[in-house]
Design an enzyme around this catalytic site. Structure first.
Site, PDB file in Angstrom:
ATOM      1  N   SER A 113      44.560  33.083  32.187  1.00 41.46           N
ATOM      2  CA  SER A 113      43.783  33.672  32.498  1.00 41.46           C
ATOM      3  C   SER A 113      43.360  32.026  33.114  1.00 41.46           C
ATOM      4  O   SER A 113      43.735  31.087  32.550  1.00 41.46           O
ATOM      5  CB  SER A 113      42.392  33.720  32.348  1.00 41.46           C
ATOM      6  OG  SER A 113      41.503  33.788  33.060  1.00 41.46           O
ATOM      7  N   ASP A 148      41.874  41.841  35.850  1.00 42.09           N
ATOM      8  CA  ASP A 148      42.152  40.672  34.646  1.00 42.09           C
ATOM      9  C   ASP A 148      40.917  40.799  33.504  1.00 42.09           C
ATOM     10  O   ASP A 148      41.564  40.894  31.915  1.00 42.09           O
ATOM     11  CB  ASP A 148      42.785  39.216  34.923  1.00 42.09           C
ATOM     12  CG  ASP A 148      43.252  40.177  35.852  1.00 42.09           C
ATOM     13  OD1 ASP A 148      45.050  39.379  35.869  1.00 42.09           O
ATOM     14  OD2 ASP A 148      44.239  40.547  36.642  1.00 42.09           O
ATOM     15  N   CYS A 171      34.951  36.518  39.062  1.00 43.27           N
ATOM     16  CA  CYS A 171      34.920  35.718  38.805  1.00 43.27           C
ATOM     17  C   CYS A 171      34.751  33.963  39.378  1.00 43.27           C
ATOM     18  O   CYS A 171      35.801  33.638  39.863  1.00 43.27           O
ATOM     19  CB  CYS A 171      35.897  35.454  37.614  1.00 43.27           C
ATOM     20  SG  CYS A 171      36.407  36.887  36.659  1.00 43.27           S
ATOM     21  N   CYS A 174      35.263  42.747  40.989  1.00 42.53           N
ATOM     22  CA  CYS A 174      35.825  42.280  41.938  1.00 42.53           C
ATOM     23  C   CYS A 174      35.659  43.101  43.446  1.00 42.53           C
ATOM     24  O   CYS A 174      35.766  42.394  44.233  1.00 42.53           O
ATOM     25  CB  CYS A 174      37.039  41.901  41.266  1.00 42.53           C
ATOM     26  SG  CYS A 174      36.780  40.724  39.994  1.00 42.53           S
ATOM     27  N   LYS A 208      45.558  39.612  40.925  1.00 49.12           N
ATOM     28  CA  LYS A 208      46.686  40.207  41.528  1.00 49.12           C
ATOM     29  C   LYS A 208      46.380  40.380  42.760  1.00 49.12           C
ATOM     30  O   LYS A 208      48.014  40.863  43.849  1.00 49.12           O
ATOM     31  CB  LYS A 208      47.103  41.175  40.565  1.00 49.12           C
ATOM     32  CG  LYS A 208      47.411  40.861  38.765  1.00 49.12           C
ATOM     33  CD  LYS A 208      48.092  39.189  38.859  1.00 49.12           C
ATOM     34  CE  LYS A 208      48.180  38.904  37.283  1.00 49.12           C
ATOM     35  NZ  LYS A 208      46.665  38.726  37.197  1.00 49.12           N
TER      36      LYS A 208
END
Length: 540
Positions: free
Chosen positions: A451, A61, A174, A29, A104
């Site tokens: 999630s 995550d 994602c 990411c 986050k």
């Protein structure tokens, strides 16, 4: 000191812009954010500023999912915000560009912007394009749900391996309307970015262009003296909540909205989020409950298309100012809904009449809990026996071992902000339920989080959490629980007297950590109903 790294008198005469980067090599990411930072710095220099980059951490995550590492995820939000604040104060920058990617890092960047209140602008790193497997687009959500399919016997281990190898074809966050894209959309709607910054995918020329534009734009922000708290008004939060509801966004946004509002000094409650989002039609047909991913939103014009529809329908205030000095209405003046596509629907024929989140209370969660209405099961009322687990791992194993059956209410407790600590996400658990075909017949309640890829009758953020004596701590296997979504209630068939008896017999478990960052976090963190922010006022 700065002459030692090559700066000159000419550089010192210009505004010094801190580039707060969340680059790490350990995950996709944020893998490319160093390259984007270079583009930002080019923009700053071309607009007459002197950029200096500094870095912080990022916890992914998806990589942390399902094990002890997930406890680090929400904790990292506070550590990232703290480190950006420390960098900004320590170096006395004139302004900030903050760059985020995974879940986050994004709210953390905005929290730090609100705390320091320096002229600032935010840049998202962009999402991953979908993978392709067996002729269809796939995301990491499909991989997690496939694990449940393997345990059910409807998929082989080799098919799972093939899917795994194709689901994430390159770098970027994602791709569905999971937490990363939820927050990038929210931050654009808050007005803290350049126009159309949320949707362009990570590996694209447009994403690099947005980075350069952001570098140039921060100089405009400095010149105008616009600060984050000028932008983070109650109306801006209402706009962002509406956009998240219209796009079927993640329940994590509830936590992050509350945390950003806390740092900005804006009064915001879970009920406000439900009230605002509950009136908004769901317009974007996006995963996890829908068909498309953020790359599809990008190809039809990006998040501005959704904002323009909401503005035309009276759900979005176009007169709210953005960080670069224009109103949203000015930014959206030329935006139209493209024909011949069904990624984003018109107001007259939405994906669902309403979106948003349900805040459920009752004797199980008197302070509230969160359900994503758009991802819920077909049944609005669920009644069944509790199956109680004190750890995520135990719940997951029970599901894989086929010990959870239709009608059950799975309880996962002692995983809240203090109890975890860190309020782990339960994608492995929820995906296993979906993969076994139980999405519409099994409910789950937890004091942890989900999630953005989770969907079904999955209720998180149960407050008060079990670790501080919330009702979840008192439940036993076989207790009958009723979840009534229309009435926004979760109740267990126990009298107040019986609950009092159980409460007197209960004692808190010992803390899982007694030193280090997790112990400090558990000491300072508030309840999820306040955004799980860390405070020093003792009221947590």
């Amino acid at each position: 000191m700065l002459r030692a790294i090559g700066l000159t008198d000419e550089d010192f005469e210009k505004p010094i812009i801190g580039i707060a980067n969340t680059w790490v090599e350990a995950q996709p990411c944020n893998y490319h954010l160093r390259d984007l930072a270079q583009k930002v710095k080019e923009g700053v220099r071309d607009a007459g500023g002197t950029p200096l980059e500094f870095n912080t951490i990022a916890v992914n995550d998806a990589i942390a999912m399902g094990h002890e590492g997930m406890k680090a995820s929400l904790v990292s939000r506070e550590v990232i915000a703290d480190s950006i604040e420390l960098g900004a104060v320590g170096y006395q920058f004139d302004a900030l560009v903050t760059i985020g990617g995974c879940d986050k890092t994004q709210p953390a960047c905005v929290m730090a912007m609100a705390r320091t209140n320096l002229p600032s602008i935010y840049l998202y790193g962009g999402s991953i394009p979908p993978g392709e497997w067996n002729g269809k687009d796939v995301t990491i959500q499909d991989v997690f749900e496939a694990m449940g399919s393997v345990s059910r016997g409807t998929m082989t281990a080799q098919q799972l391996k093939d899917l795994e190898c194709n689901a994430c074809p390159t770098y970027g966050a994602c791709g569905g309307m999971f937490t990363a894209n939820t927050m990038s959309s929210a931050i654009e709607a808050l007005g803290l970015t350049v126009p159309n910054s949320a949707a362009p995918v990570a590996p694209s020329e447009l994403r690099s262009q947005k980075a350069y534009e952001t570098g140039k734009a921060v100089m405009k922000v400095v010149e105008a003296g616009i600060k984050p708290r000028d932008i983070l008004t109650p109306k801006a939060f209402e706009n962002a909540i509406a956009v998240v509801a219209a796009m079927g966004g993640s329940t994590n946004s509830v936590l992050h909205f509350l945390a950003i509002a806390y740092e900005a000094g804006v009064a915001l409650t879970m009920e406000d989020i439900e009230r605002i989002g509950g009136k908004v039609p769901e317009l974007a047909d996006l995963k996890p409950a829908g068909k498309y991913v953020m790359a599809d939103v990008d190809r039809i014009g990006g998040v501005p298309v959704v904002m323009k529809l909401l503005q035309d329908g009276g759900f979005f205030d176009g007169d709210v100012m953005t960080v670069t000095g224009e109103t949203h209405r000015e930014r959206l003046a030329l935006v139209t809904l493209p024909s011949g596509q069904d990624v984003v629907h018109p107001l007259a024929s939405p994906v669902r009449a309403t979106g948003g989140f349900g805040i459920l209370r009752g004797n199980v969660t008197p302070e509230g809990s969160v359900l994503k209405i758009t991802g819920a099961s077909k049944e609005n009322v669920h009644r069944g026996p509790a199956k109680v687990f004190n750890r995520e791992e135990d719940a997951y194993q029970a599901i894989i071992d086929r010990k959870i059956v239709a009608g059950d209410v799975v309880i996962v407790r002692y995983e809240g902000p203090k109890g975890g600590p860190g309020m782990r996400e339960m994608l492995a658990v929820t995906a296993a339920i979906v993969g076994q075909g139980l999405k519409d017949s099994v409910a789950l309640i937890t004091d942890a989080r989900f999630s953005g890829a989770s969907h079904g009758m999955m209720i998180g953020h149960a407050s008060p959490e079990a670790f501080v004596g919330g009702t979840l701590a008192l439940l036993r296997d076989g207790d009958i629980i009723t979840i009534d979504v229309p009435k926004r209630r979760i109740d267990v068939d126990l009298t107040d007297q019986e609950l009092d008896v159980r409460r007197k017999a209960w004692s808190p478990p010992p803390p899982r950590y007694t030193r280090g960052v997790f112990a400090k976090y558990a000491k300072l963190v508030t309840t999820a109903s306040r955004g799980a922010v860390c405070t020093v006022d003792g009221d947590n």
